[in-house]
Scaffold this motif. Sequence first.
Motif, PDB file in Angstrom:
ATOM      1  N   LYS A 171      40.635  63.341  34.641  1.00 57.08           N
ATOM      2  CA  LYS A 171      41.492  62.219  34.288  1.00 57.08           C
ATOM      3  C   LYS A 171      40.672  61.290  33.403  1.00 57.08           C
ATOM      4  CE  LYS A 171      44.440  62.433  38.353  1.00 57.08           C
ATOM      5  NZ  LYS A 171      44.974  61.722  39.546  1.00 57.08           N
ATOM      6  N   CYS A 172      41.184  61.033  32.206  1.00 55.07           N
ATOM      7  CA  CYS A 172      40.379  60.378  31.172  1.00 55.07           C
ATOM      8  C   CYS A 172      41.099  59.174  30.586  1.00 55.07           C
ATOM      9  CB  CYS A 172      40.072  61.351  30.038  1.00 55.07           C
ATOM     10  SG  CYS A 172      39.500  62.971  30.576  1.00 55.07           S
ATOM     11  N   THR A 173      40.308  58.213  30.146  1.00 57.63           N
ATOM     12  CA  THR A 173      40.843  57.076  29.403  1.00 57.63           C
ATOM     13  C   THR A 173      40.167  57.033  28.041  1.00 57.63           C
ATOM     14  OG1 THR A 173      41.221  55.796  31.420  1.00 57.63           O
ATOM     15  CG2 THR A 173      41.160  54.592  29.347  1.00 57.63           C
ATOM     16  N   TRP A 174      40.977  57.034  26.977  1.00 57.69           N
ATOM     17  CA  TRP A 174      40.471  56.960  25.613  1.00 57.69           C
ATOM     18  C   TRP A 174      40.648  55.533  25.103  1.00 57.69           C
ATOM     19  CZ3 TRP A 174      38.847  61.390  22.762  1.00 57.69           C
ATOM     20  CH2 TRP A 174      38.919  62.578  23.487  1.00 57.69           C
ATOM     21  N   TRP A 175      39.677  55.093  24.315  1.00 56.01           N
ATOM     22  CA  TRP A 175      39.666  53.699  23.890  1.00 56.01           C
ATOM     23  C   TRP A 175      39.727  53.576  22.377  1.00 56.01           C
ATOM     24  CZ3 TRP A 175      39.825  50.347  27.976  1.00 56.01           C
ATOM     25  CH2 TRP A 175      39.422  50.851  29.218  1.00 56.01           C
ATOM     26  N   ASP A 176      40.399  52.530  21.931  1.00 59.34           N
ATOM     27  CA  ASP A 176      40.393  52.066  20.545  1.00 59.34           C
ATOM     28  C   ASP A 176      40.766  53.161  19.553  1.00 59.34           C
ATOM     29  OD1 ASP A 176      39.730  49.512  21.482  1.00 59.34           O
ATOM     30  OD2 ASP A 176      37.624  50.032  21.582  1.00 59.34           O
ATOM     31  N   GLU A 177      39.884  53.444  18.556  1.00 57.90           N
ATOM     32  CA  GLU A 177      40.305  54.363  17.490  1.00 57.90           C
ATOM     33  C   GLU A 177      40.554  55.779  18.013  1.00 57.90           C
ATOM     34  OE1 GLU A 177      35.720  54.240  17.129  1.00 57.90           O
ATOM     35  OE2 GLU A 177      37.374  52.891  17.666  1.00 57.90           O
ATOM     36  N   TYR A 178      39.839  56.171  19.080  1.00 58.87           N
ATOM     37  CA  TYR A 178      40.078  57.494  19.656  1.00 58.87           C
ATOM     38  C   TYR A 178      41.444  57.533  20.343  1.00 58.87           C
ATOM     39  CZ  TYR A 178      35.122  58.216  18.776  1.00 58.87           C
ATOM     40  OH  TYR A 178      33.906  58.330  18.175  1.00 58.87           O
ATOM     41  N   ALA A 179      41.800  56.438  20.999  1.00 61.72           N
ATOM     42  CA  ALA A 179      43.124  56.349  21.633  1.00 61.72           C
ATOM     43  C   ALA A 179      44.219  56.422  20.581  1.00 61.72           C
ATOM     44  CB  ALA A 179      43.230  55.057  22.440  1.00 61.72           C
ATOM     45  N   GLN A 180      44.034  55.701  19.485  1.00 60.05           N
ATOM     46  CA  GLN A 180      45.033  55.700  18.426  1.00 60.05           C
ATOM     47  C   GLN A 180      45.133  57.070  17.769  1.00 60.05           C
ATOM     48  OE1 GLN A 180      46.965  52.741  17.516  1.00 60.05           O
ATOM     49  NE2 GLN A 180      48.142  54.483  16.750  1.00 60.05           N
ATOM     50  N   GLN A 181      43.990  57.708  17.551  1.00 60.45           N
ATOM     51  CA  GLN A 181      43.984  59.031  16.926  1.00 60.45           C
ATOM     52  C   GLN A 181      44.733  60.043  17.786  1.00 60.45           C
ATOM     53  OE1 GLN A 181      40.047  60.454  16.043  1.00 60.45           O
ATOM     54  NE2 GLN A 181      40.745  62.423  15.293  1.00 60.45           N
ATOM     55  N   MET A 182      44.463  60.037  19.078  1.00 58.31           N
ATOM     56  CA  MET A 182      45.134  60.963  19.974  1.00 58.31           C
ATOM     57  C   MET A 182      46.632  60.664  20.043  1.00 58.31           C
ATOM     58  SD  MET A 182      45.090  63.495  22.051  1.00 58.31           S
ATOM     59  CE  MET A 182      43.349  63.769  22.354  1.00 58.31           C
ATOM     60  N   HIS A 183      46.965  59.387  20.154  1.00 55.67           N
ATOM     61  CA  HIS A 183      48.372  58.993  20.250  1.00 55.67           C
ATOM     62  C   HIS A 183      49.139  59.407  18.995  1.00 55.67           C
ATOM     63  CE1 HIS A 183      51.783  56.192  19.735  1.00 55.67           C
ATOM     64  NE2 HIS A 183      51.913  56.345  21.026  1.00 55.67           N
ATOM     65  N   ASP A 184      48.549  59.178  17.827  1.00 51.73           N
ATOM     66  CA  ASP A 184      49.228  59.522  16.578  1.00 51.73           C
ATOM     67  C   ASP A 184      49.438  61.025  16.456  1.00 51.73           C
ATOM     68  OD1 ASP A 184      49.243  56.865  15.967  1.00 51.73           O
ATOM     69  OD2 ASP A 184      47.594  56.949  14.519  1.00 51.73           O
ATOM     70  N   PHE A 185      48.454  61.798  16.915  1.00 54.38           N
ATOM     71  CA  PHE A 185      48.609  63.252  16.848  1.00 54.38           C
ATOM     72  C   PHE A 185      49.754  63.718  17.731  1.00 54.38           C
ATOM     73  CE2 PHE A 185      47.969  67.450  18.546  1.00 54.38           C
ATOM     74  CZ  PHE A 185      47.809  68.197  17.394  1.00 54.38           C
ATOM     75  N   ILE A 186      49.763  63.249  18.959  1.00 53.67           N
ATOM     76  CA  ILE A 186      50.812  63.656  19.893  1.00 53.67           C
ATOM     77  C   ILE A 186      52.174  63.184  19.395  1.00 53.67           C
ATOM     78  CG2 ILE A 186      51.706  63.312  22.233  1.00 53.67           C
ATOM     79  CD1 ILE A 186      48.837  63.254  23.207  1.00 53.67           C
ATOM     80  N   ASP A 187      52.207  61.980  18.846  1.00 51.17           N
ATOM     81  CA  ASP A 187      53.451  61.413  18.348  1.00 51.17           C
ATOM     82  C   ASP A 187      54.013  62.218  17.189  1.00 51.17           C
ATOM     83  OD1 ASP A 187      54.899  59.357  19.382  1.00 51.17           O
ATOM     84  OD2 ASP A 187      54.396  57.949  17.791  1.00 51.17           O
ATOM     85  N   GLY A 188      53.137  62.765  16.342  1.00 56.19           N
ATOM     86  CA  GLY A 188      53.595  63.460  15.157  1.00 56.19           C
ATOM     87  C   GLY A 188      53.849  64.935  15.341  1.00 56.19           C
ATOM     88  N   ASN A 189      53.528  65.461  16.513  1.00 53.24           N
ATOM     89  CA  ASN A 189      53.721  66.893  16.756  1.00 53.24           C
ATOM     90  C   ASN A 189      55.128  67.148  17.283  1.00 53.24           C
ATOM     91  OD1 ASN A 189      52.676  69.618  16.999  1.00 53.24           O
ATOM     92  ND2 ASN A 189      52.994  69.302  19.182  1.00 53.24           N
ATOM     93  N   LYS A 190      55.829  68.089  16.669  1.00 51.75           N
ATOM     94  CA  LYS A 190      57.244  68.271  16.983  1.00 51.75           C
ATOM     95  C   LYS A 190      57.577  69.626  17.582  1.00 51.75           C
ATOM     96  CE  LYS A 190      58.249  64.342  14.916  1.00 51.75           C
ATOM     97  NZ  LYS A 190      58.706  63.169  15.657  1.00 51.75           N
ATOM     98  N   ASN A 191      56.611  70.529  17.728  1.00 50.32           N
ATOM     99  CA  ASN A 191      57.001  71.908  18.033  1.00 50.32           C
ATOM    100  C   ASN A 191      57.041  72.244  19.511  1.00 50.32           C
ATOM    101  OD1 ASN A 191      54.353  72.033  18.653  1.00 50.32           O
ATOM    102  ND2 ASN A 191      53.774  73.495  17.091  1.00 50.32           N
ATOM    103  N   GLY A 192      56.783  71.304  20.392  1.00 44.54           N
ATOM    104  CA  GLY A 192      57.091  71.480  21.799  1.00 44.54           C
ATOM    105  C   GLY A 192      56.168  72.337  22.628  1.00 44.54           C
ATOM    106  N   GLY A 193      54.971  72.722  22.138  1.00 43.39           N
ATOM    107  CA  GLY A 193      54.059  73.540  22.922  1.00 43.39           C
ATOM    108  C   GLY A 193      52.911  72.722  23.473  1.00 43.39           C
TER     109      GLY A 193
END
Length: 494
Positions: A171-193
């Motif tokens: 169980k992990c907590t990501w901070w600042d630019e790493y949090a934003q980078q991960m969030h943006d990737f997940i947000d932009g992925n559309k293929n459901g896998g």
Amino acid sequence: MSLEKYDYISEIENVKSSWKLKVRVLSIWKMMYELQMIVMDEKCDKIGAVVKQALCPDFEKDLEVGAVFMISRFGVGDNKGKYPVYMHKLKLNFYRNTSLRRVCSFYGPKNAFQFMPFSQVWDKKDHPNLLIDLIGRIVDCGDLKPYEKEDGGEGKRLNIEIEDADNLKLKCTWWDEYAQQMHDFIDGNKNGGPVVLIIQFGKIKYWKASSSQGAGQLSSKVQSVHDDFLTMPKMTIGEVIDATKPAICVVLATITSVEERPGWNYISCRKCKKKVVKKSAFDLESIEESVGKNDEDDGKLYCSKCKGVASSVVPSYKVQVRVQDGSDTTSFVMFDREVTKLLRMSAVQLIEKQIEEGDEDTLPGVFKTLEEKRILFMINVSSYNIDTVYQVYTVTKISNDPSIMAEFDNNQPGDDDQDDDHGGDFEKAGNSNTGFLTLKDVTSYTGDSSNALEATSETAASPLKCPVDAVEDDGIGENSSTKKKMFVPVKIEK
């Protein structure tokens, strides 16, 4: 033309300074008073290098992650600082006259990962400067949340959970630019896998019962699926049916069939996996601020968990199976995470396969592969099951790890009559094509809330087996809150 001669990191000593190395830059980061990096030679040996702040303008513009350089006229020093760059006894020091020349050839890999099993992370608490590589499948991800920094500024954090091939979780907590980078990737992925995450050069820090990774600023805790299934109450199907109190319990049972009714998929909110409904079916009083009190249908789909218009929707599994053990038979209902784990394909992929084969109106044949499979089911025996004698129980988690099932069998009283013929039918986690067996959901989808029916391949070609406003409220949102699914590898580096 003679080949240029150079040395290897394993040959480096601090007794002389006339070394020449050909290395690939793996990672670069800035500290307060210096620039630090990790480089690797063609033998996959690694060492840290330091550029002092005064020299950064001379080298920073040329240095690039992934680039290969011939380096000479550098210093070699003992790596004894409080915060060593890399776990090597030596480090490289750049001088003003250090030669840095970019070259093309490199007879080595782009990356040389040394993945550490999650089980060993906790054992490294006495090595706070050790940099480690981890690989895991994201199984849970929360929302991007603000926090107040020590200097009064506002930062961002993101909670995620990853699982390795041994079904251990961090169980992990990501901070600042790493949090934003991960969030943006997940947000932009559309293929459901699923998303497979590689963490390179994570530094472990421990406090209390938790650990954190310095590179991504992760705070982590190891949790074993083995413990999940062997410490929960064990029950037979007969005991489940006779239960008089709500409980979460584990049942070892064999799937005998997949029930065609009430269908096998539904349309869900991509963000939280809760079913979506038309406005007229929505609980308007609970969300009147975001939706309004007009109960007329507006052509949009709404999510009760997200309390508003579903910004994106996706088909998800809901499969009811008949199961038996030595005591009785009953029905279990499994949702997206568990069914995808067993079939190793998402609901979107299965629907697309049906369309390609022109077989959209029948129960997919792949469900036949579930029959005669013996599985550990963690189920929820709810008050509704007990009060109404409703014998369809919601599955919250499954395991087909042979070692866990064998230990469960040995500890299970009164199960001598149960069929053991299928105890080894499932591959152990880690034998699938991706290296992981468990497929779960991942989170934090944000998008244009005014566009509920986003035109994607997932929504445009999704034959529902029943109208979306008729899908049973199954509590999927509660079992997989704030989650969504992806299929693309992502790498976060220091």
